[in-house]
Scaffold this active site. Structure first.
Site, PDB file in Angstrom:
ATOM      1  N   ASP A   1       0.808  -1.220   0.000  1.00  0.00           N
ATOM      2  CA  ASP A   1       0.000   0.000   0.000  1.00  0.00           C
ATOM      3  C   ASP A   1       0.845   1.276   0.000  1.00  0.00           C
ATOM      4  O   ASP A   1       0.567   2.204  -0.750  1.00  0.00           O
ATOM      5  CB  ASP A   1      -0.959   0.011   1.201  1.00  0.00           C
ATOM      6  CG  ASP A   1      -1.992  -1.093   1.064  1.00  0.00           C
ATOM      7  OD1 ASP A   1      -2.345  -1.427  -0.091  1.00  0.00           O
ATOM      8  OD2 ASP A   1      -2.421  -1.629   2.095  1.00  0.00           O
TER       9      ASP A   1
ATOM     10  N   ARG B   1       1.565   5.440  16.945  1.00  0.00           N
ATOM     11  CA  ARG B   1       1.153   6.517  16.037  1.00  0.00           C
ATOM     12  C   ARG B   1       1.617   7.910  16.433  1.00  0.00           C
ATOM     13  O   ARG B   1       2.091   8.659  15.577  1.00  0.00           O
ATOM     14  CB  ARG B   1      -0.372   6.491  15.826  1.00  0.00           C
ATOM     15  CG  ARG B   1      -0.885   5.168  15.262  1.00  0.00           C
ATOM     16  CD  ARG B   1      -0.210   4.799  13.984  1.00  0.00           C
ATOM     17  NE  ARG B   1      -0.539   3.439  13.583  1.00  0.00           N
ATOM     18  CZ  ARG B   1      -0.075   2.851  12.487  1.00  0.00           C
ATOM     19  NH1 ARG B   1       0.736   3.501  11.680  1.00  0.00           N
ATOM     20  NH2 ARG B   1      -0.416   1.620  12.199  1.00  0.00           N
TER      21      ARG B   1
ATOM     22  N   ASP C   1      -6.234   4.585  12.988  1.00  0.00           N
ATOM     23  CA  ASP C   1      -4.866   5.055  12.772  1.00  0.00           C
ATOM     24  C   ASP C   1      -4.816   6.406  12.063  1.00  0.00           C
ATOM     25  O   ASP C   1      -4.004   7.267  12.396  1.00  0.00           O
ATOM     26  CB  ASP C   1      -4.067   4.009  11.984  1.00  0.00           C
ATOM     27  CG  ASP C   1      -3.766   2.787  12.839  1.00  0.00           C
ATOM     28  OD1 ASP C   1      -3.581   2.957  14.056  1.00  0.00           O
ATOM     29  OD2 ASP C   1      -3.733   1.671  12.295  1.00  0.00           O
TER      30      ASP C   1
HETATM   31  N1  ARG Z   1      -7.542  -1.911  16.005  1.00  0.00           N
HETATM   32  C1  ARG Z   1      -6.227  -1.616  16.440  1.00  0.00           C
HETATM   33  C2  ARG Z   1      -6.101  -0.159  16.777  1.00  0.00           C
HETATM   34  O1  ARG Z   1      -6.933   0.605  16.412  1.00  0.00           O
HETATM   35  C3  ARG Z   1      -5.203  -2.092  15.476  1.00  0.00           C
HETATM   36  C4  ARG Z   1      -5.077  -1.362  14.213  1.00  0.00           C
HETATM   37  C5  ARG Z   1      -4.190  -2.115  13.322  1.00  0.00           C
HETATM   38  N2  ARG Z   1      -3.767  -1.373  12.192  1.00  0.00           N
HETATM   39  C6  ARG Z   1      -3.598  -1.928  10.981  1.00  0.00           C
HETATM   40  N3  ARG Z   1      -3.180  -1.164  10.056  1.00  0.00           N
HETATM   41  N4  ARG Z   1      -3.874  -3.173  10.754  1.00  0.00           N
HETATM   42  O2  ARG Z   1      -5.162   0.247  17.428  1.00  0.00           O
END
Ligand code: ARG
Length: 413
Positions: A14, A94, A123
């Site tokens: 991506d 993040r 995210d």
């Molecule tokens: N649901 C989790 C969070 O919001 C994990 C996110 C995982 N990110 C990903 N790009 N798969 O922190």
């Protein structure tokens, strides 16, 4: 001259496509920034792919140490678990990624930063809020949000532009990893009735298949920070990595939950977080010895607030600063050792001791050396129950529809 943009680059399909797309469709000079939070196994091929995707530079920053010291350990001291289960590995990474993107943008005089987070997840919120807070003047491009390419379209796009993607196509899931844990979503996990397929687990052994012989470890904490393993002083990265490996071998740290995303979606997510599970459990048990009842209670509330604000992307907030101050201060005496057993997916605390423990054997014992004044208990109980007694007699007793079953038999006739 084209404007410069700094792209948060993982080396996967991506973000490689995003790199090309930012040049082709948006006319940017793209500089890739890869941030190593302990998640990257193949830096070289990621770098190569970045160059194939037309990046003018691909920079790698090793941020593992800062990640643990400034993000993970403070959250661990707070015992932060989102909805009581998720140790927040992705969420904690993040704000640091945002900070490093902003720093790089400043260094290269870029006007914009970019990330490949989708428009449905948490995210994007975490990155955007942090970037807007740290550098309101920077323009943010969410490439996946804006180009809305399906996976197949992204693969075609990569092929067309000569970006090698073979190794990046293996997983049928959307994943994120760093030292604190691994997050997995999408694919077959989208049906919460179905058990997670065995291929979602990469770090942790199937508990049934884990060794019959348990591992017993002693973790040393200083002011709530883990500093040693089996009596040996150890740096943060090495310690967490060791616990992650050991825990993983014994099937510790699997989480399977339906969680509430900030954007209003319930989502089935699976996590592997052996080190986080061991450290938070051990840390909490050391706090049982070293904190008072009121401190423990306050910390339980703070743990929830803390977890929510991390999850919701509000790291750079005043509320966080204040919660962190209480948490920090509360760790003054959280110094000691915890002995844990790892066995077939089960984590057991075997023992704990602390230099300035509040536990007093002389007060707790039922043996001969008991120093607790049992006679004083009577007076204490009298006053402790006084207000309940007054209220019950004046208002509650002998009320026939009493749900507390207080009425006495003769009066109910
Ligand atoms: N649901 C989790 C969070 O919001 C994990 C996110 C995982 N990110 C990903 N790009 N798969 O922190």
């Amino acid at each position: 001259m084209a404007e410069k943009i700094i792209l948060a680059y993982s080396g996967g399909l991506d973000t490689s496509v995003a790199c090309k797309w930012l040049q082709e469709e948006r006319g940017y000079d793209v500089h890739c920034l890869t941030i190593d939070l302990g998640n990257l196994n193949d830096l070289e091929s990621a770098k190569k792919r970045g160059t194939e995707a037309g990046a003018l530079s691909v920079n790698v920053i090793d941020a593992k140490e800062d990640f643990l010291n400034y993000f993970v350990f403070p959250a661990m001291q707070a015992n932060a678990l989102y909805q009581g289960q998720y140790p927040l590995a992705t969420a904690l990474g993040r704000p640091l990624i945002a900070k490093l993107l902003v720093d790089k943008a400043r260094e290269l005089n870029a006007t914009s930063v970019a990330h490949g987070c989708t428009g449905k997840g948490n995210d994007q919120v975490r990155l955007d809020v942090a970037i807007n807070t740290l550098a309101p003047d920077l323009n943010i491009v969410g490439t996946a949000r804006e180009n809305e390419m399906s996976r197949d379209a992204a693969i075609d796009y990569a092929k067309k532009h000569g970006i090698s993607i073979k190794q990046t196509l293996e997983s049928p899931y959307s994943t994120d990893e760093n030292l604190w844990g691994r997050s997995v979503e999408c694919g077959e996990l989208e049906d919460p009735w179905e058990e997670p397929p065995s291929d979602v687990w990469l770090w942790t052994a199937e508990p049934e298949a884990a060794p019959d012989k348990p591992a017993i470890l002693e973790i040393g904490f200083e002011n709530g920070i883990p500093v040693s393993l089996d009596g040996e002083k150890m740096g943060a990265v090495e310690l967490v990595q060791n616990l992650s490996n050991l825990g993983g071998q014994h099937g510790i740290g699997r989480v399977d939950m339906v969680e509430d995303r900030l954007v209003g979606i319930k989502s089935r997510e699976v996590y592997e977080a052996p080190a986080a599970t061991i450290l938070i459990t051990a840390h909490k048990s050391l706090e049982q010895l070293t904190l008072s009842r009121s401190q423990i209670r306050m910390k339980e509330q703070i743990a929830q607030e803390y977890a929510d604000l991390i999850y919701n992307g509000l790291w750079y907030s005043g509320h966080h600063r204040d919660l962190a101050a209480y948490t920090q201060s509360s760790q003054r005496d959280v110094t000691g050792q915890v002995r844990v057993k790892l066995w077939k997916g089960v984590l057991t605390i075997l023992g704990k001791q602390a230099e300035r423990s509040l536990y007093s054997k002389e007060l707790a014992t039922y043996g001969d050396d008991d120093q607790f004044d049992q006679k004083a208990a009577q007076g204490f109980i009298k006053l402790h129950g006084l207000s309940v007694q007054v209220q019950a007699h004046r208002q509650l007793l002998n009320n026939n529809d009493d749900p507390l079953y207080l009425a006495s038999p003769e009066k109910t006739e």
